[in-house]
Scaffold this motif. Structure first.
Motif, PDB file in Angstrom:
ATOM      1  N   SER A 178       0.817  -1.222   0.000  1.00  0.00           N
ATOM      2  CA  SER A 178       0.000   0.000   0.000  1.00  0.00           C
ATOM      3  C   SER A 178       0.848   1.268   0.000  1.00  0.00           C
ATOM      4  N   HIS A 179       2.165   1.133   0.196  1.00  0.00           N
ATOM      5  CA  HIS A 179       3.042   2.308   0.204  1.00  0.00           C
ATOM      6  C   HIS A 179       3.225   2.821  -1.221  1.00  0.00           C
ATOM      7  N   ARG A 180       3.083   4.107  -1.393  1.00  0.00           N
ATOM      8  CA  ARG A 180       3.203   4.693  -2.728  1.00  0.00           C
ATOM      9  C   ARG A 180       4.618   5.179  -3.020  1.00  0.00           C
ATOM     10  N   LYS A 181       5.484   5.160  -2.035  1.00  0.00           N
ATOM     11  CA  LYS A 181       6.895   5.474  -2.239  1.00  0.00           C
ATOM     12  C   LYS A 181       7.713   4.636  -1.267  1.00  0.00           C
ATOM     13  N   PRO A 182       8.994   4.435  -1.549  1.00  0.00           N
ATOM     14  CA  PRO A 182       9.809   3.584  -0.681  1.00  0.00           C
ATOM     15  C   PRO A 182       9.760   4.053   0.767  1.00  0.00           C
ATOM     16  N   PRO A 183       9.671   3.127   1.710  1.00  0.00           N
ATOM     17  CA  PRO A 183       9.476   3.484   3.112  1.00  0.00           C
ATOM     18  C   PRO A 183      10.763   3.923   3.800  1.00  0.00           C
ATOM     19  N   THR A 184      10.628   4.582   4.917  1.00  0.00           N
ATOM     20  CA  THR A 184      11.735   4.920   5.803  1.00  0.00           C
ATOM     21  C   THR A 184      11.352   4.495   7.220  1.00  0.00           C
ATOM     22  N   ARG A 185      12.387   4.421   8.077  1.00  0.00           N
ATOM     23  CA  ARG A 185      12.198   4.013   9.477  1.00  0.00           C
ATOM     24  C   ARG A 185      11.490   2.657   9.590  1.00  0.00           C
ATOM     25  N   VAL A 186      11.929   1.703   8.796  1.00  0.00           N
ATOM     26  CA  VAL A 186      11.391   0.347   8.857  1.00  0.00           C
ATOM     27  C   VAL A 186      12.552  -0.632   8.769  1.00  0.00           C
TER      28      VAL A 186
ATOM     29  N   THR B  39      31.096 -20.444  16.022  1.00  0.00           N
ATOM     30  CA  THR B  39      30.125 -21.495  16.354  1.00  0.00           C
ATOM     31  C   THR B  39      29.442 -22.104  15.137  1.00  0.00           C
ATOM     32  N   LEU B  40      29.546 -21.430  13.981  1.00  0.00           N
ATOM     33  CA  LEU B  40      28.856 -21.800  12.743  1.00  0.00           C
ATOM     34  C   LEU B  40      27.338 -21.776  12.904  1.00  0.00           C
ATOM     35  N   GLU B  41      26.854 -21.012  13.855  1.00  0.00           N
ATOM     36  CA  GLU B  41      25.416 -20.793  13.956  1.00  0.00           C
ATOM     37  C   GLU B  41      24.980 -19.872  12.823  1.00  0.00           C
ATOM     38  N   ALA B  42      23.825 -20.170  12.224  1.00  0.00           N
ATOM     39  CA  ALA B  42      23.323 -19.377  11.098  1.00  0.00           C
ATOM     40  C   ALA B  42      22.626 -18.119  11.594  1.00  0.00           C
ATOM     41  N   TYR B  43      22.813 -17.037  10.860  1.00  0.00           N
ATOM     42  CA  TYR B  43      22.148 -15.767  11.141  1.00  0.00           C
ATOM     43  C   TYR B  43      21.434 -15.301   9.881  1.00  0.00           C
ATOM     44  N   GLN B  44      20.236 -14.748  10.035  1.00  0.00           N
ATOM     45  CA  GLN B  44      19.452 -14.272   8.898  1.00  0.00           C
ATOM     46  C   GLN B  44      19.718 -12.792   8.642  1.00  0.00           C
ATOM     47  N   GLY B  45      19.697 -12.420   7.364  1.00  0.00           N
ATOM     48  CA  GLY B  45      19.946 -11.040   6.983  1.00  0.00           C
ATOM     49  C   GLY B  45      18.709 -10.171   7.119  1.00  0.00           C
ATOM     50  N   VAL B  46      18.892  -8.994   7.708  1.00  0.00           N
ATOM     51  CA  VAL B  46      17.841  -7.995   7.869  1.00  0.00           C
ATOM     52  C   VAL B  46      18.403  -6.665   7.384  1.00  0.00           C
ATOM     53  N   VAL B  47      17.569  -5.822   6.816  1.00  0.00           N
ATOM     54  CA  VAL B  47      18.004  -4.490   6.417  1.00  0.00           C
ATOM     55  C   VAL B  47      17.066  -3.456   7.023  1.00  0.00           C
ATOM     56  N   ALA B  48      17.652  -2.437   7.633  1.00  0.00           N
ATOM     57  CA  ALA B  48      16.888  -1.305   8.151  1.00  0.00           C
ATOM     58  C   ALA B  48      17.004  -0.149   7.165  1.00  0.00           C
TER      59      ALA B  48
END
Length: 536
Positions: free
Chosen positions: A71-79, A286-295
């Motif tokens: 529903s966003h009409r332009k790229p979001p910020t603060r997310v 430890t070779l524990e997996a981590y998921q990528g997130v972008v702010a």
């Protein structure tokens, strides 16, 4: 030459070294200094240091999905969002997404002199002459003034070799149908992401001319996420007289709810390369997996970081990959504890492994096919490798068109809507996942079990409830008979449902190669796209 470009990728060009490109909403600039803080930026990250801690303000941003952003009409910020949601939003957001608003698919102009506006291949002396003509028409077609980097233009083998490429796919499908289902079942085809509608048109024209009895029983459904393309497909196919057999559904396949109980064929031609991926990296200790997130901060800058695995789809993929004993997603030197410890002790060494791009949306598609199309046969063609990819395993090509030149970038975190982001497909892994998922009659594994299992080192031997067991390769692990049919394709239980072919092998089996043969005997439909494979 164009041939070297086409043989690698229909939307890539050789990398321009040492090229920096910054995008401003008012003008295009190219210089050695980054733009001011409040300008929009492309492929720019001002931070050269790495910290193991994440700024708390980013963790306070709401966690959104690509569905939330529709529903966003332009790229979001603060997310903040998972990497797959960032990619999906960049490509498919209905208001600013690349395919929704920017991308234009090249098609041969109607004055080419060939059949249905396609190239008249038999008149070209050799591939050089053909490449020059394609490059000329590509330049003419791409001339268009738009704000930003320029008109985003690309092409597919369906468009470049029409109608002969589409007729090869039609011959493949109708041969299977006549062998297994005619005249007792209708000929049902579902095409995912139909572009200009050229493939659908070529298939239906071919059936109407050569197999009129099959055409009369044809039900052709297009599932198209782009509203603009869906309108064009509907208009084009109705105008060409196929309105009675075509249904264009403007919807994402990932939101598909209707169940098809009858035998059907699902076609995904050059589609899954633009399916969003997630990023996983492993802690070197430890070779524990981590998921990528972008702010995305208050001025639109991208801040990537990594957290413990919490997303069920990522966990499901990692658990499935371990369950099928697919290759460990680590460079060879990181598989040795001694070498890994030595590497981690080096000055400026990272504390995480290289990025591993995992096809989570492709896994979603396979689960949808299992659930909503239980008697389907899948025909999937796409790229098995790509040049100029960003760093990482199974990494994508990220590129935009500036003028008449395609510019590759070094990161996936670029201005939403202006860049094509495309991934190679590991067809060996795809077939293993596809075969295994379709053999499962029951529900997926428990979500909490998968989350726990996904966090374990990929080098640890499997001792979880997800272990395959000794009888995985027996017929008991294959799909049970359904409504009197042993499998979706009619194969006996225990046999493989699909095979992987090279592009040339597939076309040599089903295409009329004389139609695309040049005067000197070369055949560009066979010679180009050598990095494409077909699952069928």
């Amino acid at each position: 030459m164009l041939r070297s470009i086409l043989s690698c990728n229909h939307r890539c060009c050789p990398r321009q070294t040492h090229l920096k490109v910054y995008f401003s909403s008012t003008a295009l600039t190219a210089n050695d200094k980054p733009p001011s803080k409040h300008n929009d930026k492309i492929n720019y990250n001002p931070d050269i240091s790495f910290s193991t801690t994440v700024d708390p303000k980013y963790l306070k941003y709401p966690m959104l999905s690509s569905h939330d952003l529709e529903s966003h009409r332009k790229p979001p910020t603060r997310v903040r969002m998972l990497v797959r949601d960032f990619i999906e939003d960049s490509l498919y957001n209905p208001h600013y997404g690349y395919f929704s608003k920017r991308a234009t698919i090249f098609t041969a102009p109607p004055h080419c002199g060939g059949v249905e506006g396609g190239f008249d291949f038999n008149k070209y002396r050799d591939s050089v002459e053909f490449e020059v003509d394609v490059a000329k028409r590509y330049g003419e077609f791409g001339n268009g003034e738009e704000d930003g980097p320029g008109r985003q233009l690309w092409h597919t083998p369906t468009e470049l070799f029409k109608p002969w490429y589409g007729q090869a796919i039609a011959q493949c499908l109708v041969s299977e149908y006549l062998l297994k289902y005619f005249p007792y079942e209708d000929f049902k085809v579902y095409e995912l992401g139909a572009g200009n509608g050229t493939l659908a048109l070529n298939i239906l024209d071919f059936l109407k001319t050569h197999y009129p009895d099959v055409y009369d029983r044809t039900q052709y459904t297009i599932i198209e996420i782009s509203e603009k393309l869906a309108r064009a497909q509907r208009h084009h196919l109705h105008q060409r007289g196929h309105g009675q057999v075509v249904d264009v559904v403007n919807q994402s396949v990932f939101q598909w709810q209707r169940k098809e109980h009858a035998p059907c064929y699902v076609v995904a031609a050059e589609v899954v390369d633009n399916f969003a991926h997630d990023v996983v990296r492993y802690d070197l200790k430890t070779l524990e997996a981590y998921q990528g997130v972008v702010a995305v901060d208050e001025v639109g800058d991208f801040v990537p970081f990594y957290t413990k695995i919490s997303d069920p789809l990522i966990a499901s993929y990692l658990a499935l990959r371990r369950r099928l004993s697919l290759p460990v997603p680590l460079p060879r030197f990181l598989r040795s504890p001694t070498l890994r410890k030595l590497y981690a002790s080096l000055p400026f060494a990272p504390n995480l492994s290289p990025p591993d791009y995992i096809p989570t949306r492709l896994l979603s598609l396979l689960k949808i096919l299992r659930t909503h199309f239980p008697r389907h046969r899948l025909l999937l063609s796409d790229f098995s490798s790509l040049p100029d990819a960003v760093p990482g395993l199974n990494a994508p090509v990220v590129q935009t068109r500036v003028g008449t030149t395609m510019i590759p970038c070094g990161t996936v975190f670029v201005q939403q809507g202006w860049f094509d982001i495309m991934f190679p497909t590991d067809f060996t892994a795809l077939r293993e996942m596809y075969e295994f998922l379709l053999s499962q009659a029951g529900p997926d594994a428990d979500e909490q079990d998968e989350l726990s299992y996904a966090r374990v080192s990929p080098l640890t031997s499997s001792t979880s409830p997800l272990s395959l067991g000794a009888d995985f390769f027996s017929s008991r692990a294959r799909r049970s008979p359904l409504d009197g049919v042993t499998s979706a394709s009619g194969l006996p239980v225990g046999e493989r449902k699909s095979s992987v072919f090279s592009h040339a092998e597939y076309l040599e089996t089903y295409a009329d190669l004389e139609k695309t043969r040049l005067v000197n005997g070369e055949n560009p439909m066979i010679g180009f796209y050598e990095n494409v494979k077909v699952l069928f």
